[in-house]
Design a protein around this motif. Structure first.
Motif, PDB file in Angstrom:
ATOM      1  N   PRO A  48       5.830  -1.519   8.996  1.00  0.00           N
ATOM      2  CA  PRO A  48       5.652  -0.832   7.712  1.00  0.00           C
ATOM      3  C   PRO A  48       6.994  -0.511   7.038  1.00  0.00           C
ATOM      4  O   PRO A  48       8.007  -0.303   7.702  1.00  0.00           O
ATOM      5  CB  PRO A  48       4.931   0.469   8.087  1.00  0.00           C
ATOM      6  N   SER A  84       0.864  -1.180   0.000  1.00  0.00           N
ATOM      7  CA  SER A  84       0.000   0.000   0.000  1.00  0.00           C
ATOM      8  C   SER A  84       0.900   1.230   0.000  1.00  0.00           C
ATOM      9  O   SER A  84       2.067   1.156   0.378  1.00  0.00           O
ATOM     10  CB  SER A  84      -0.912   0.003   1.238  1.00  0.00           C
ATOM     11  N   LYS A  85       0.343   2.354  -0.411  1.00  0.00           N
ATOM     12  CA  LYS A  85       1.128   3.592  -0.460  1.00  0.00           C
ATOM     13  C   LYS A  85       1.608   4.028   0.922  1.00  0.00           C
ATOM     14  O   LYS A  85       2.604   4.734   1.037  1.00  0.00           O
ATOM     15  CB  LYS A  85       0.319   4.716  -1.115  1.00  0.00           C
ATOM     16  N   ASP A  86       0.899   3.591   1.964  1.00  0.00           N
ATOM     17  CA  ASP A  86       1.318   3.978   3.314  1.00  0.00           C
ATOM     18  C   ASP A  86       2.312   2.999   3.933  1.00  0.00           C
ATOM     19  O   ASP A  86       2.586   3.061   5.133  1.00  0.00           O
ATOM     20  CB  ASP A  86       0.113   4.195   4.227  1.00  0.00           C
ATOM     21  N   GLY A  87       2.883   2.111   3.116  1.00  0.00           N
ATOM     22  CA  GLY A  87       3.985   1.273   3.569  1.00  0.00           C
ATOM     23  C   GLY A  87       3.634  -0.101   4.090  1.00  0.00           C
ATOM     24  O   GLY A  87       4.512  -0.823   4.558  1.00  0.00           O
ATOM     25  N   HIS A  88       2.387  -0.480   4.004  1.00  0.00           N
ATOM     26  CA  HIS A  88       2.053  -1.835   4.429  1.00  0.00           C
ATOM     27  C   HIS A  88       2.441  -2.813   3.313  1.00  0.00           C
ATOM     28  O   HIS A  88       2.347  -2.494   2.128  1.00  0.00           O
ATOM     29  CB  HIS A  88       0.580  -1.943   4.796  1.00  0.00           C
ATOM     30  N   SER A 113      -5.278  -1.062   0.242  1.00  0.00           N
ATOM     31  CA  SER A 113      -4.956  -1.398   1.628  1.00  0.00           C
ATOM     32  C   SER A 113      -4.409  -2.826   1.678  1.00  0.00           C
ATOM     33  O   SER A 113      -4.672  -3.631   0.791  1.00  0.00           O
ATOM     34  CB  SER A 113      -6.175  -1.246   2.536  1.00  0.00           C
TER      35      SER A 113
END
Length: 143
Positions: A133, A82-86, A124
């Motif tokens: 992450p 995901s873009k948020d590092g997941h 997500s």
């Protein structure tokens, strides 16, 4: 499995061209270590695992990154991001556990980067309290 991940051979070549140190994963059972890689010829000569990933053999004695000061950067593989590092790995938690070992054994968490195909980017990724992450996910068609 390597076809499902961004090819990092060019990065390895650049590391050795710049005379930088390089460590690669060695998986033995539930544990992953990062062992020193000497050159592209060294990499080319490594055996492949059942997942078609090159790694030092179990009896191959090499410098272990955690025994000689740790790592500055880890480039992480994955199936989805995901873009948020997941990150969705292969379910064994090798890289999450290793990052925690880095902090426990050296006091420092290395910077982390994931390289992804645009098709691997997801809105997500399901996570739990054990997931660490990724600092930066580089992918095709970056916004």
């Amino acid at each position: 499995m390597k076809d499902q991940e961004v090819d990092t051979d060019g990065i390895l070549l650049d590391i050795f061209t710049q005379n930088k140190l390089c460590f690669i994963p060695q998986y033995i059972g539930p544990k992953m270590n990062m062992l020193k890689l000497m050159s592209m010829d060294d990499y080319d000569s490594l055996p492949k695992t059942k997942w078609n990933i090159k790694q030092p053999a179990e009896n191959d004695v090499r410098e272990d990154a955690l025994q000689t000061g740790g790592l500055d950067l880890i480039i992480l593989p994955g199936l989805g991001f995901s873009k948020d590092g997941h990150r969705l790995g292969r379910g064994k938690g090798y890289y999450d556990i290793y990052q925690k070992r880095c902090v426990d054994e050296t006091g420092v968490k290395p910077a982390t980067i994931a390289l992804a195909f645009k098709e691997q980017m997801c809105e997500s990724i399901p996570t739990n309290e054990n997931d660490v992450p990724v600092d930066v996910v580089l992918h095709g068609d970056m916004d």
